[in-house]
Design an enzyme around this catalytic site. Structure first.
Site, PDB file in Angstrom:
ATOM      1  N   CYS A 146       0.839  -1.210   0.000  1.00 39.16           N
ATOM      2  CA  CYS A 146       0.000   0.000   0.000  1.00 39.16           C
ATOM      3  C   CYS A 146       0.874   1.260   0.000  1.00 39.16           C
ATOM      4  O   CYS A 146       0.674   2.172  -0.813  1.00 39.16           O
ATOM      5  CB  CYS A 146      -0.960  -0.024   1.175  1.00 39.16           C
ATOM      6  SG  CYS A 146      -0.211  -0.490   2.755  1.00 39.16           S
TER       7      CYS A 146
HETATM    8  N1  LIG Z   1      -4.336  -4.035   5.242  1.00 39.55           N
HETATM    9  C1  LIG Z   1      -3.826  -3.387   4.213  1.00 39.55           C
HETATM   10  O1  LIG Z   1      -4.020  -2.168   4.056  1.00 39.55           O
HETATM   11  C2  LIG Z   1      -2.996  -4.129   3.183  1.00 39.55           C
HETATM   12  C3  LIG Z   1      -2.635  -3.446   2.031  1.00 39.55           C
HETATM   13  C4  LIG Z   1      -1.872  -4.103   1.074  1.00 39.55           C
HETATM   14  C5  LIG Z   1      -1.464  -5.409   1.287  1.00 39.55           C
HETATM   15  N2  LIG Z   1      -1.804  -6.041   2.437  1.00 39.55           N
HETATM   16  C6  LIG Z   1      -1.345  -7.433   2.624  1.00 39.55           C
HETATM   17  O2  LIG Z   1      -2.436  -8.284   2.268  1.00 39.55           O
HETATM   18  C7  LIG Z   1      -2.434  -9.445   3.120  1.00 39.55           C
HETATM   19  C8  LIG Z   1      -3.759  -9.463   3.878  1.00 39.55           C
HETATM   20  O3  LIG Z   1      -3.800  -8.265   4.630  1.00 39.55           O
HETATM   21  P1  LIG Z   1      -4.970  -7.863   5.615  1.00 39.55           P
HETATM   22  O4  LIG Z   1      -4.560  -6.597   6.248  1.00 39.55           O
HETATM   23  O5  LIG Z   1      -6.248  -7.948   4.912  1.00 39.55           O
HETATM   24  O6  LIG Z   1      -4.793  -9.063   6.610  1.00 39.55           O
HETATM   25  P2  LIG Z   1      -5.451  -9.337   7.968  1.00 39.55           P
HETATM   26  O7  LIG Z   1      -6.691  -8.526   8.126  1.00 39.55           O
HETATM   27  O8  LIG Z   1      -4.400  -9.229   8.972  1.00 39.55           O
HETATM   28  O9  LIG Z   1      -5.868 -10.848   7.779  1.00 39.55           O
HETATM   29  C9  LIG Z   1      -5.034 -11.876   7.394  1.00 39.55           C
HETATM   30  C10 LIG Z   1      -5.986 -13.041   7.213  1.00 39.55           C
HETATM   31  O10 LIG Z   1      -5.284 -14.146   6.726  1.00 39.55           O
HETATM   32  C11 LIG Z   1      -5.983 -15.309   7.104  1.00 39.55           C
HETATM   33  N3  LIG Z   1      -4.988 -16.253   7.605  1.00 39.55           N
HETATM   34  C12 LIG Z   1      -4.720 -17.415   7.040  1.00 39.55           C
HETATM   35  N4  LIG Z   1      -3.727 -18.037   7.670  1.00 39.55           N
HETATM   36  C13 LIG Z   1      -3.359 -17.269   8.664  1.00 39.55           C
HETATM   37  C14 LIG Z   1      -2.373 -17.383   9.667  1.00 39.55           C
HETATM   38  N5  LIG Z   1      -1.569 -18.459   9.770  1.00 39.55           N
HETATM   39  N6  LIG Z   1      -2.265 -16.377  10.550  1.00 39.55           N
HETATM   40  C15 LIG Z   1      -3.057 -15.280  10.471  1.00 39.55           C
HETATM   41  N7  LIG Z   1      -4.014 -15.131   9.508  1.00 39.55           N
HETATM   42  C16 LIG Z   1      -4.163 -16.118   8.630  1.00 39.55           C
HETATM   43  C17 LIG Z   1      -7.026 -14.895   8.132  1.00 39.55           C
HETATM   44  O11 LIG Z   1      -8.267 -14.837   7.435  1.00 39.55           O
HETATM   45  P3  LIG Z   1      -9.230 -16.114   7.400  1.00 39.55           P
HETATM   46  O12 LIG Z   1      -9.387 -16.546   8.802  1.00 39.55           O
HETATM   47  O13 LIG Z   1     -10.497 -15.605   6.793  1.00 39.55           O
HETATM   48  O14 LIG Z   1      -8.525 -17.133   6.543  1.00 39.55           O
HETATM   49  C18 LIG Z   1      -6.625 -13.497   8.503  1.00 39.55           C
HETATM   50  O15 LIG Z   1      -7.714 -12.682   8.837  1.00 39.55           O
HETATM   51  C19 LIG Z   1      -1.232  -9.309   4.050  1.00 39.55           C
HETATM   52  O16 LIG Z   1      -0.164 -10.038   3.539  1.00 39.55           O
HETATM   53  C20 LIG Z   1      -0.945  -7.806   4.031  1.00 39.55           C
HETATM   54  O17 LIG Z   1       0.405  -7.510   4.280  1.00 39.55           O
HETATM   55  C21 LIG Z   1      -2.572  -5.440   3.393  1.00 39.55           C
END
Ligand SMILES: NC(=O)c1ccc[n+]([C@@H]2O[C@H](COP(=O)([O-])OP(=O)(O)OC[C@H]3O[C@@H](n4cnc5c(N)ncnc54)[C@H](OP(=O)(O)O)[C@@H]3O)[C@@H](O)[C@H]2O)c1
Length: 343
Positions: A146
């Site tokens: 991001c």
């Molecule tokens: N947040 C942002 O603004 C943003 C922007 C760009 C990129 N990203 C990247 O996109 C990815 C997802 O980001 P997010 O912010 O949406 O993530 P998040 O809210 O922290 O959620 C990660 C999700 O991954 C799943 N998961 C599966 N295996 C897991 C494990 N071993 N430990 C923890 N979670 C696990 C879970 O969803 P389920 O239980 O539904 O499987 C968890 O809610 C990350 O790699 C992040 O760095 C995030």
């Protein structure tokens, strides 16, 4: 019509992606997989979301979909990516697993060996406006971070024109959803509300090597960028202020013309009039990156704003899917005030 699968469906980016895909004209959701809520119906936990059944990741039939989106933590994403690629799916990975080309650099910044180093050479960096041609033939797209999206899009015209001349300094601020769904002490309401904090400043944030790698690919000669992110007490949005020293003799009108000619046909880049500055209000809940240009002596000061969950993640991921399949890049990204479930 293609079918897509989503892993990490209840992550912030996963929810945002589902909100976009339910309105997509050429893609429908084949499965939504979730570790934490398998067996449940999405709308039971997230009332603004559609009533999608959530399956466990192990139950996902990869042969039934054309493409998967990985909204997973880094490390987890690479393991799922290899399975999806072997099943013949295209993969768009929102994590950091395929952004860095060098497994040693990944280890240095992410603290562990890359789970699938042999795949790194196959990944295309999905900064759509700049790399759409390489994405179109690619099976594995690394969606940019991001913060890097908010820094690289505004810097690109300066680099292309060879105008950068000295150390770039970036001061970025992000809403708390940028830190993901899992709460930490620093993202707790009481830590964030009525507060404003820098973190991982200087040359310590994981997005720094990603930005420097891309700048090197563009031939900028830029080394030693300083990047200081801050946590804002808002749910979503990134505002980056970028100080870019240039050669003497640049003027604001010339710069504005350069940006206009670079981005005039880009539906998701809004260029502000000279001297106007980007704000979060320009972009939140949209796939836009808004860019303002100012000049102080010979330093160009760029302000760039985007929604970290849309242009900084799921919106850009949909834009990349559109580029892969040669669809109109705005497909599914016209905002009509539909579902915005996560925040
Ligand atoms: N947040 C942002 O603004 C943003 C922007 C760009 C990129 N990203 C990247 O996109 C990815 C997802 O980001 P997010 O912010 O949406 O993530 P998040 O809210 O922290 O959620 C990660 C999700 O991954 C799943 N998961 C599966 N295996 C897991 C494990 N071993 N430990 C923890 N979670 C696990 C879970 O969803 P389920 O239980 O539904 O499987 C968890 O809610 C990350 O790699 C992040 O760095 C995030």
């Amino acid at each position: 019509m293609i079918e897509v699968g989503i892993f990490g469906a209840t992550s912030y980016t996963g929810l945002e992606l589902i909100s976009l895909l339910v309105n997509h004209p050429y893609a429908c959701i084949g499965f939504a997989a979730s570790f934490s809520k398998a067996g449940e119906i999405l709308s039971d936990s997230f009332p603004k979301m559609p009533p999608l059944p959530l399956i466990s990741p192990g139950e996902a039939d990869l042969s039934s979909v054309d493409l998967v989106f990985l909204c997973l933590p880094h490390g987890e994403a690479a393991e799922t990516a290899i399975q999806a690629l072997e099943a013949g799916c295209k993969v768009i990975d929102l994590s950091a697993d395929f952004r860095l080309k060098d497994a040693a650099v990944y280890k240095q910044w992410y603290g562990k060996d890359h789970p699938q180093p042999d795949l790194l050479a196959d990944a295309c960096y999905g900064l759509t406006e700049i790399t759409r041609e390489s994405i179109s033939g690619c099976s594995l797209v690394a969606n940019p971070g991001c913060y890097p999206t908010s820094v690289l899009l505004p810097l690109y015209p300066l680099v292309q024109e060879g105008l950068l001349h000295g150390q770039v300094i970036v001061d970025s601020k992000s809403g708390v959803s940028g830190a993901g769904r899992r709460p930490k002490e620093t993202t707790h309401f009481v830590s964030v509300n009525d507060n404003f904090s820098p973190y991982s400043i200087g040359r310590t944030h994981r997005h720094l090597p990603e930005m420097e790698q891309v700048l090197q690919d563009w031939g900028s000669g830029q080394t030693g960028m300083l990047f200081s992110p801050h946590l804002l007490p808002v749910s979503r949005g990134i505002l980056s202020t970028i100080y870019a020293p240039t050669k003497n003799g640049t003027n604001l009108d010339t710069l504005h013309n350069l940006y206009q000619s670079t981005y005039q046909n880009e539906p998701f880049i809004e260029l502000l009039a000279p001297g106007k500055h980007a704000t979060l209000a320009h972009v939140v809940h949209t796939n836009m990156c808004t860019i303002g240009i100012a000049l102080a002596d010979s330093t160009v000061i760029l302000t760039a704003a985007l929604d970290n969950l849309i242009k900084g993640a799921s919106g850009q991921a949909v834009q990349n899917m559109n580029a892969i399949y040669g669809w109109e890049e705005t497909s599914g990204l016209i905002f009509t005030g539909g579902h915005h479930a996560s925040t």
